[in-house]
Scaffold this active site. Structure first.
Site, PDB file in Angstrom:
ATOM      1  N   SER A 187       0.812  -1.214   0.000  1.00 12.77           N
ATOM      2  CA  SER A 187       0.000   0.000   0.000  1.00 12.77           C
ATOM      3  C   SER A 187       0.849   1.270   0.000  1.00 12.77           C
ATOM      4  O   SER A 187       0.441   2.290  -0.564  1.00 12.77           O
ATOM      5  CB  SER A 187      -0.951   0.003   1.196  1.00 12.77           C
ATOM      6  OG  SER A 187      -1.877  -1.059   1.099  1.00 12.77           O
ATOM      7  N   HIS A 250      -0.077   3.643   4.575  1.00 14.44           N
ATOM      8  CA  HIS A 250      -0.954   4.262   3.593  1.00 14.44           C
ATOM      9  C   HIS A 250      -0.751   5.781   3.583  1.00 14.44           C
ATOM     10  O   HIS A 250      -0.573   6.394   2.531  1.00 14.44           O
ATOM     11  CB  HIS A 250      -2.418   3.954   3.917  1.00 14.44           C
ATOM     12  CG  HIS A 250      -2.763   2.504   3.912  1.00 14.44           C
ATOM     13  ND1 HIS A 250      -2.294   1.615   4.863  1.00 14.44           N
ATOM     14  CD2 HIS A 250      -3.542   1.783   3.075  1.00 14.44           C
ATOM     15  CE1 HIS A 250      -2.766   0.423   4.605  1.00 14.44           C
ATOM     16  NE2 HIS A 250      -3.521   0.479   3.526  1.00 14.44           N
TER      17      HIS A 250
END
Length: 303
Positions: A187, A250
């Site tokens: 991610s 993230h």
């Protein structure tokens, strides 16, 4: 204000009309030269890619030298490696790992583990391990759909730089803000690509056709909301017999993309090393990396 708006719309319509005229003229020329359908289809693909990935002023330069050499090897290779590692752990470890993270993956030499931070490769290799089908499918779909066109335009070296910057930023941020949690997934790299592309669309919004610009922004926001929802679930609502996984990668990957990624992707037809914005972004990134290394050596609760 209405007059200004009308002028902007008229200018936009003229630009679109000019582009369509140029496309028709080029297709007619190919027919006369005997270029064939394959060449025409290739040029059409490049035109679509240029409209999605570049502001109007850079499209002409891209189309003049557009080719598929080298092909988008980086994104395809990294995706195949992530898929291979996932299949290995899904097949050779308990079958329930097709759905969620389990102890077999937690013992992997690739995963980022707070107890094994001295094994420095884990700060990068964690991107190869994923927490389930929905996790790897989301990352693979996004990095292929966005990464291949980006690599067609900017080539593998630049895309690889942004992707790995996001991966490293993700693990270092997790080691600071969530120091006792494991970390898996690509991610950080995916969010770096999205962050760089998002900033490019935002800055060049009017040049990238407003209707498409709004659509792109909405799609990116929807994907981020869904993926962050899954990450937050894995972090705060994990079953009692499971292990929480950090989501800081993230956010850090997105910030890496909006800084380094934006400067890289906005320098399509310029020398990247001569752009002062690039060196400012690199200096800020390296300062954060040095702080993270210092924190992990002297201040981390995981010590």
């Amino acid at each position: 204000m209405a007059a200004v708006h009308d002028l902007e719309m008229e200018s936009m319509n003229l630009n679109m009309g000019r582009e369509m005229k140029e496309e028709l003229e080029e297709e007619e020329k190919m027919r006369e030269d005997g270029g064939g359908k394959d060449r025409a289809k290739g040029r059409k693909v490049h035109r679509i890619v240029s409209k999605w990935m570049l502001p109007e002023k850079a499209r002409g330069t891209y189309l003049e030298r557009a080719n598929c050499f080298p092909p988008p090897v980086f994104i395809i290779s990294i995706s195949l490696a992530e898929l291979a590692v996932f299949i290995y752990y899904a097949v050779w470890k308990p079958q329930k790992q097709w759905i969620t993270l389990d102890t077999g993956i937690l013992e992997s030499p690739f995963i980022y583990s707070p107890e094994k931070r001295e094994e420095a490769w884990r700060f990068i290799s964690y991107m190869l391990v994923h927490a389930g089908v929905q996790h790897i499918l989301g990352n693979l779909c996004m990095q292929l759909v966005l990464g291949i066109p980006l690599e067609m335009v900017h080539k593998g070296l630049r895309v690889g730089l942004v992707y790995l910057a996001g991966v490293i930023a993700g693990s270092l941020a997790s080691s600071i803000f969530d120091p006792l949690r494991y970390l898996v997934g690509a991610s950080g790299g995916v969010y770096a690509l999205m962050g760089g592309y998002f900033m490019n669309v935002l800055v060049n919004f009017r040049e990238m056709i407003p209707a498409f610009g709004i659509f792109r922004l909405l799609v990116i926001i929807l994907i981020i909301v869904l993926d962050m929802g899954f990450a937050l679930y894995r972090r705060f609502f994990v079953p009692e017999d499971g292990s929480p996984v950090s989501f800081a990668a993230h956010v850090a990957g997105g910030f890496a993309g909006m800084s380094i990624g934006y400067t890289v992707f906005s320098c399509f037809d310029k020398a990247l090393l001569k752009d002062p914005r690039f060196w400012i972004a690199i200096a800020a990134y390296l300062a954060c990396v040095l702080f993270a290394v210092f924190f992990n050596i002297f201040l981390s609760p995981a010590n």
